[in-house]
Design an enzyme around this catalytic site. Structure first.
Site, PDB file in Angstrom:
ATOM      1  N   LYS A 195      53.299  35.578  16.581  1.00 17.61           N
ATOM      2  CA  LYS A 195      53.843  36.393  17.674  1.00 17.61           C
ATOM      3  C   LYS A 195      53.136  35.880  18.931  1.00 17.61           C
ATOM      4  CE  LYS A 195      53.518  39.257  20.366  1.00 17.61           C
ATOM      5  NZ  LYS A 195      53.591  38.894  21.809  1.00 17.61           N
ATOM      6  N   ARG A 207      54.884  35.506  27.755  1.00 15.11           N
ATOM      7  CA  ARG A 207      54.884  34.820  29.063  1.00 15.11           C
ATOM      8  C   ARG A 207      55.305  33.355  28.955  1.00 15.11           C
ATOM      9  NH1 ARG A 207      54.922  39.121  31.415  1.00 15.11           N
ATOM     10  NH2 ARG A 207      53.139  40.493  31.290  1.00 15.11           N
ATOM     11  N   CYS A 246      39.338  31.737  28.680  1.00 18.51           N
ATOM     12  CA  CYS A 246      38.321  32.654  28.154  1.00 18.51           C
ATOM     13  C   CYS A 246      36.952  32.007  28.197  1.00 18.51           C
ATOM     14  CB  CYS A 246      38.656  33.076  26.743  1.00 18.51           C
ATOM     15  SG  CYS A 246      38.529  31.723  25.589  1.00 18.51           S
TER      16      CYS A 246
END
Ligand code: NAD
Length: 499
Positions: free
Chosen positions: A174, A178, A282
């Site tokens: 999944k 975007r 990140c």
């Protein structure tokens, strides 16, 4: 004409039936370039049913045969690299050079996962007792799922699916709504590489699709990467439904700058790690921690000079250092964080708000922003900003600097720049974060080591890629056998021990 994307279920593109869609932008222009369907629970269940059926045969393939599919996939993706990188850049907004890095970092985990025949070997003890041998088998879990963020639309899906597939699982991805085109393309390439239909499925969607995966007992493990509140939700819900989960969240990565460090090297490293990909990584460095006022003053000057020279442009512009943010909402959110920093009294050395790129006035751009004299009580320090914003938090001593990342709520990555081996060694031993760099600004471990943050950056006890990934996607069966058969010792009512 806006393209309509699909799901990829059972080896086929499947149109969405929910009537619900999410716009996919070209962040460089601000235009909607496609719309992606948001799956219903029934569509997710259909993907799970396909995956469950296909996994039974896939798991019977020997590991080397499965690995060959990964090797063929590597050939195909290498051939397609240019067009994939451009497609990725056009949906995400990162530059094409950076998009290649995104794909390449994923490819390296597929290369690692192609070592499955070795990685799936169990352990063996011959002669553990009289005629007794003990050995362990690593067996696939069955159907597993990955839920991934927008910021690495190739790398993170590949990090998840590579080890999962190589270990004999079927996989449901999944991806982020975007930038879903690259994950769909990856699924096509795997099919072309010989992966049986149904072993890899892509279901596009939002919370409805995620909840369907979380609640279905046929899904045995969930690998998540994204923001911390969602990571926590997924970890808790997956655990409540008896699943394995590894959920990686947000970050606030510090770079400690010791007075003996080469400040030009440090400034270059901070600019690349702070502003590359518009800070939407990140492992971006968002906090510079110079030790001592002299170091801080000199560093602030060098950073301010370099920030002025940065070029922000269209993702396909080869001269751009970085491109737009992912959405207009992201720009608004980061601008609000900048304003909050100003209101809290931090010193704004460079303000990236309100910039436009000629010809692309509706693009989601934000210039590089630099703050000095940020203090540890400000939201600008406490919260993840996830944009091109670098802050300087001054520390008087090494011990003060060490405390900052160690006590922060996030513990993803950290780095130290120094020429002193003793300091570096002390830092790596004591700092309370999952990944550490020494004179390396973005310490993303290579594919055959593991990647994972601590504290609110990671939930679950096994990391991504490296040996941990095969542990996560397999269950261990331990066999104790005695040969020859027919030994008669009579019934024993005492627990067997090795005496
Ligand atoms: P996000 O949490 O908004 O979305 C991640 C995934 O969760 C997407 O697939 C999204 O569709 C889904 N999702 C969103 N809201 C949901 C909800 N309410 N319920 C269920 N599912 C939901 O994250 P993002 O904006 O795509 O990515 C950026 C974040 O990811 C940053 O916080 C960044 O630090 C983090 N990140 C962490 C790592 C890491 O390894 N620690 C790596 C990359 C990104």
């Amino acid at each position: 004409m806006v393209r309509e994307l699909t799901h990829f279920i059972g080896g086929q593109h499947v149109s969405g039936t929910s009537g619900r869609f999410s716009d996919v932008f070209d962040p460089s222009t601000g235009a909607v370039q496609a719309r992606v369907p948001l799956a219903t629970t029934a569509e997710v269940e259909s993907a799970i049913a396909n995956a469950e059926e296909a996994q039974l045969e896939w798991a019977t393939w020997n590991p080397q045969r499965r690995a060959r599919v990964l090797l063929t996939f590597l050939d195909l993706i290498a051939k397609d690299m240019d067009s994939l990188a451009r497609l990725l850049a056009s949906e995400h907004g990162k530059t094409v050079a950076d998009a290649r890095g995104d794909i390449q970092r994923g490819v390296e985990v597929i290369e690692f996962a192609a070592g499955a025949p070795h990685l799936l070997k169990g352990e063996y003890t011959g002669g553990a007792g009289s005629g007794i041998d003990v050995y362990s088998l690593r067996q696939p879990l069955g159907v597993v799922a990955g839920i991934t963020p927008f910021n690495f639309p190739a790398m993170i899906p590949l990090w998840k699916m590579g080890p999962a597939l190589a270990a004999g699982n079927s996989f449901i991805l999944k991806p982020s709504e975007r930038d879903p085109s690259i994950p769909l393309r990856i699924a096509e390439l795997f099919l072309e590489a010989g992966l049986p239909a149904g072993v890899l499925n892509v279901v596009n969607g939002d919370k409805v699709a995620v909840d369907a995966l979380l609640h279905d007992e046929r899904v045995k493990a969930i690998g998540f990467v994204g923001s911390t509140p969602i990571a926590q939700y997924i970890y808790q819900t997956a655990a409540a439904h008896g699943k394995r989960a590894q959920c990686f969240g947000g970050a606030k990565n510090h770079m400690i700058v010791m007075p003996d460090a080469d400040l030009d090297q440090v400034a270059d490293a901070l600019i690349g790690a702070g502003y590359g990909s518009a800070g939407e990584r990140c492992m971006a460095i968002s906090v510079a921690v110079p030790v001592g006022q002299e170091t801080a003053d000199a560093l602030a000057v060098k950073l301010t000079e370099r920030v002025r020279d940065l070029t922000i442009g269209h993702s396909l512009d080869e001269k751009a250092d970085y491109g737009p943010l992912i959405t207009r909402e992201a720009v608004v959110r980061v601008e609000a964080a900048i304003q909050a920093g100003v209101d809290a009294g931090a010193e704004l050395l460079a303000d990236g708000r309100g910039i436009t790129v000629d010809g692309y006035e509706s693009g989601f751009y934000l210039g590089p922003t630099l703050f000095d004299h940020v203090t540890t009580d400000m939201d600008l320090y406490l919260e993840e900003v996830f944009g091109p914003v670098l802050i300087i938090v001054r520390a008087d001593t090494y011990e003060d600097a060490l405390r900052l990342p160690s006590e922060h709520q996030y513990g993803n990555g950290v780095s130290i720049f120094t020429r002193d081996g003793d300091t570096a060694r002390d830092f790596t031993a004591r700092v309370n974060t999952g990944m550490v760099g020494v004179n390396v600004p973005i310490p993303v471990p290579i594919a055959y080591h593991t990647f994972g943050g601590w504290k609110k950056s990671g939930f679950g006890d096994l990391n991504q890629h490296g040996p941990d990934s095969f542990r996560f996607y397999t269950k261990t069966k331990t066999v104790t056998s005695r040969w020859p058969s027919g030994i008669k010792e009579g019934a024993s009512f005492v627990i067997p021990t090795m005496h």
